[in-house]
Design a protein around this motif. Structure first.
Motif, PDB file in Angstrom:
ATOM      1  N   MET A   1     -10.406   3.637  13.816  1.00 23.80           N
ATOM      2  CA  MET A   1      -9.655   3.240  12.638  1.00 23.80           C
ATOM      3  C   MET A   1      -9.375   1.747  12.689  1.00 23.80           C
ATOM      4  O   MET A   1      -8.981   1.196  13.713  1.00 23.80           O
ATOM      5  N   SER A   2      -9.582   1.073  11.538  1.00 22.05           N
ATOM      6  CA  SER A   2      -9.305  -0.357  11.473  1.00 22.05           C
ATOM      7  C   SER A   2      -7.799  -0.574  11.386  1.00 22.05           C
ATOM      8  O   SER A   2      -7.017   0.371  11.241  1.00 22.05           O
ATOM      9  N   ASP A   3      -7.385  -1.810  11.471  1.00 19.39           N
ATOM     10  CA  ASP A   3      -5.965  -2.138  11.323  1.00 19.39           C
ATOM     11  C   ASP A   3      -5.771  -2.978  10.067  1.00 19.39           C
ATOM     12  O   ASP A   3      -4.973  -3.910  10.045  1.00 19.39           O
ATOM     13  N   ARG A   4      -6.534  -2.631   9.031  1.00 23.69           N
ATOM     14  CA  ARG A   4      -6.383  -3.250   7.721  1.00 23.69           C
ATOM     15  C   ARG A   4      -5.720  -2.255   6.782  1.00 23.69           C
ATOM     16  O   ARG A   4      -6.032  -1.061   6.807  1.00 23.69           O
ATOM     17  N   HIS A   5      -4.821  -2.741   5.941  1.00 20.10           N
ATOM     18  CA  HIS A   5      -4.025  -1.868   5.096  1.00 20.10           C
ATOM     19  C   HIS A   5      -3.919  -2.455   3.697  1.00 20.10           C
ATOM     20  O   HIS A   5      -3.749  -3.671   3.538  1.00 20.10           O
ATOM     21  N   LEU A   6      -3.975  -1.584   2.702  1.00 18.54           N
ATOM     22  CA  LEU A   6      -3.849  -1.998   1.309  1.00 18.54           C
ATOM     23  C   LEU A   6      -2.614  -1.336   0.716  1.00 18.54           C
ATOM     24  O   LEU A   6      -2.504  -0.109   0.689  1.00 18.54           O
ATOM     25  N   VAL A   7      -1.685  -2.163   0.261  1.00 15.36           N
ATOM     26  CA  VAL A   7      -0.435  -1.686  -0.326  1.00 15.36           C
ATOM     27  C   VAL A   7      -0.486  -1.936  -1.827  1.00 15.36           C
ATOM     28  O   VAL A   7      -0.627  -3.078  -2.270  1.00 15.36           O
ATOM     29  N   ILE A   8      -0.379  -0.867  -2.611  1.00 19.16           N
ATOM     30  CA  ILE A   8      -0.353  -1.000  -4.063  1.00 19.16           C
ATOM     31  C   ILE A   8       1.103  -1.032  -4.512  1.00 19.16           C
ATOM     32  O   ILE A   8       1.830  -0.053  -4.370  1.00 19.16           O
ATOM     33  N   GLY A   9       1.527  -2.187  -5.034  1.00 20.72           N
ATOM     34  CA  GLY A   9       2.900  -2.337  -5.499  1.00 20.72           C
ATOM     35  C   GLY A   9       3.704  -3.254  -4.602  1.00 20.72           C
ATOM     36  O   GLY A   9       3.587  -3.197  -3.367  1.00 20.72           O
ATOM     37  N   ALA A  10       4.512  -4.098  -5.230  1.00 13.90           N
ATOM     38  CA  ALA A  10       5.343  -5.045  -4.487  1.00 13.90           C
ATOM     39  C   ALA A  10       6.819  -4.826  -4.785  1.00 13.90           C
ATOM     40  O   ALA A  10       7.621  -5.763  -4.761  1.00 13.90           O
ATOM     41  N   GLY A  11       7.184  -3.579  -5.074  1.00 13.92           N
ATOM     42  CA  GLY A  11       8.586  -3.240  -5.246  1.00 13.92           C
ATOM     43  C   GLY A  11       9.264  -3.089  -3.902  1.00 13.92           C
ATOM     44  O   GLY A  11       8.702  -3.467  -2.862  1.00 13.92           O
ATOM     45  N   PRO A  12      10.467  -2.525  -3.864  1.00  9.63           N
ATOM     46  CA  PRO A  12      11.211  -2.433  -2.598  1.00  9.63           C
ATOM     47  C   PRO A  12      10.460  -1.729  -1.476  1.00  9.63           C
ATOM     48  O   PRO A  12      10.429  -2.224  -0.349  1.00  9.63           O
ATOM     49  N   VAL A  13       9.818  -0.582  -1.752  1.00 10.42           N
ATOM     50  CA  VAL A  13       9.103   0.125  -0.684  1.00 10.42           C
ATOM     51  C   VAL A  13       7.858  -0.649  -0.280  1.00 10.42           C
ATOM     52  O   VAL A  13       7.583  -0.843   0.912  1.00 10.42           O
ATOM     53  N   GLY A  14       7.084  -1.111  -1.250  1.00 17.77           N
ATOM     54  CA  GLY A  14       5.867  -1.846  -0.937  1.00 17.77           C
ATOM     55  C   GLY A  14       6.120  -3.079  -0.094  1.00 17.77           C
ATOM     56  O   GLY A  14       5.374  -3.368   0.855  1.00 17.77           O
ATOM     57  N   ARG A  15       7.177  -3.813  -0.417  1.00 17.06           N
ATOM     58  CA  ARG A  15       7.504  -5.015   0.362  1.00 17.06           C
ATOM     59  C   ARG A  15       7.866  -4.661   1.806  1.00 17.06           C
ATOM     60  O   ARG A  15       7.469  -5.352   2.747  1.00 17.06           O
ATOM     61  N   HIS A  16       8.643  -3.590   1.977  1.00 24.43           N
ATOM     62  CA  HIS A  16       9.027  -3.210   3.339  1.00 24.43           C
ATOM     63  C   HIS A  16       7.829  -2.675   4.124  1.00 24.43           C
ATOM     64  O   HIS A  16       7.710  -2.951   5.327  1.00 24.43           O
ATOM     65  N   VAL A  17       6.954  -1.913   3.474  1.00 25.80           N
ATOM     66  CA  VAL A  17       5.744  -1.457   4.150  1.00 25.80           C
ATOM     67  C   VAL A  17       4.914  -2.658   4.601  1.00 25.80           C
ATOM     68  O   VAL A  17       4.469  -2.728   5.760  1.00 25.80           O
TER      69      VAL A  17
END
Length: 306
Positions: A1-17
């Protein structure tokens, strides 16, 4: 597994993720329709219409996890916004092999008697709850069919850093700091679970990376329930302020406005959350992930931050 991640959304949860992943040195891309910059060091930001399955699949190529942290804030647009967005994320996860980690909520359960646990059926009758239940049902079916790996994390009303106007408690803070009265929906004296937004992000990351947790819903470890009045009082006490005056919006007023004002109508469909105890059973996630919630006094202190 790679260590690249895609987060959809920059709201409160997305920012913390994104922040949690970046802090440990992972490669993180945050995608939003506007290209919002989270200002988190080491995070890459892209402008992307995530409901475009082709564009999303290209962006998600090679990532370990696709995090659905999207948060259409206007309830009135959900029927138009969510179906193509959820379908595109399912397609992208299936095409790329990325784990599909979903930020869910408690709407699918609808009104319940007693604490909410993961074994309850998704039996909502309002259109928002039905929509969110269908999104998870489709992801779960795809997981069961071996087409992708999916997991959903559900928390109660968010508190903590960065929630601001997105939370029932935190949206009151600016007014309370100016000495204003708080007006809350439903009753102010019933037990209600509040979830720290960073704890939601912590569990989402942990569940995405734990293959044994996939294919099901998990509830975010949260502090014991407080009433709305207690929560607001505790937030003010955390910053050395006196207990605020708290009043409830009369039910008949809410019901009268619902047929006339569209946003009130949307909120009225969820008013059961504030007119009966609304308590989360988080014991399964506490045991499986050995995770405890952020201490309540810290949650309150961060909820009062700008």
């Amino acid at each position: 597994m790679s260590d690249r991640h895609l987060v959809i959304g920059a709201g409160p949860v997305g920012r913390h993720v994104a922040g949690l992943l970046a802090d440990r040195g992972s490669q993180v891309v945050v995608a939003t329709r506007s290209g919002t910059d989270t200002a988190i060091p080491g995070v890459t930001h892209v402008r992307l219409d995530a409901s475009d399955a082709e564009a999303l699949s290209v962006t998600a190529e090679g990532v370990a996890v696709l995090y659905n942290c999207a948060n259409p804030t206007d309830y009135r647009s959900w029927e138009e916004v969510w179906p193509p967005l959820a379908a595109a994320m399912l397609t992208a996860a299936e095409r790329t092999g990325a784990v599909y980690a979903i930020t869910g909520n408690l709407y699918p359960y609808g009104p319940v008697d007693g604490p909410m646990h993961e074994g309850l059926p998704d039996a909502a009758k309002d259109h928002k709850g039905i929509l969110r239940a269908r999104m998870w049902a489709e992801a779960k079916a795809a997981h069961a069919a071996g087409r992708l790996r999916a997991v959903e994390v559900r928390g109660s009303d968010y508190m903590g850093a960065g929630v601001g106007p997105n939370g029932h408690v935190t949206r009151q803070v600016p007014g309370l700091l100016r000495g204003r009265r708080a007006w809350v929906i439903g009753r102010k004296d019933l037990p209600h679970t509040f979830t720290d937004v960073r704890d939601a992000a912590r569990l989402l990351v942990a569940a995405a990376e734990d293959e044994s947790s996939h294919g099901r819903v998990w509830h975010v470890p949260s502090n014991p329930p407080r009433t709305q009045e207690q929560a607001l009082t505790d937030v003010m006490a955390a910053v050395g302020r006196p207990a605020p005056k708290v009043s409830a919006i009369p039910g008949p007023v809410f019901a009268t406005l619902a047929p006339i004002v569209s946003i009130v109508r949307e909120l009225h469909q969820l008013s059961y959350q504030w007119t009966r105890p609304y308590v989360l059973d988080d014991s399964a996630a506490r045991a499986h992930f050995a995770m405890a919630p952020t201490p309540w006094d810290e949650v309150c202190r961060r909820s009062a931050e700008p």
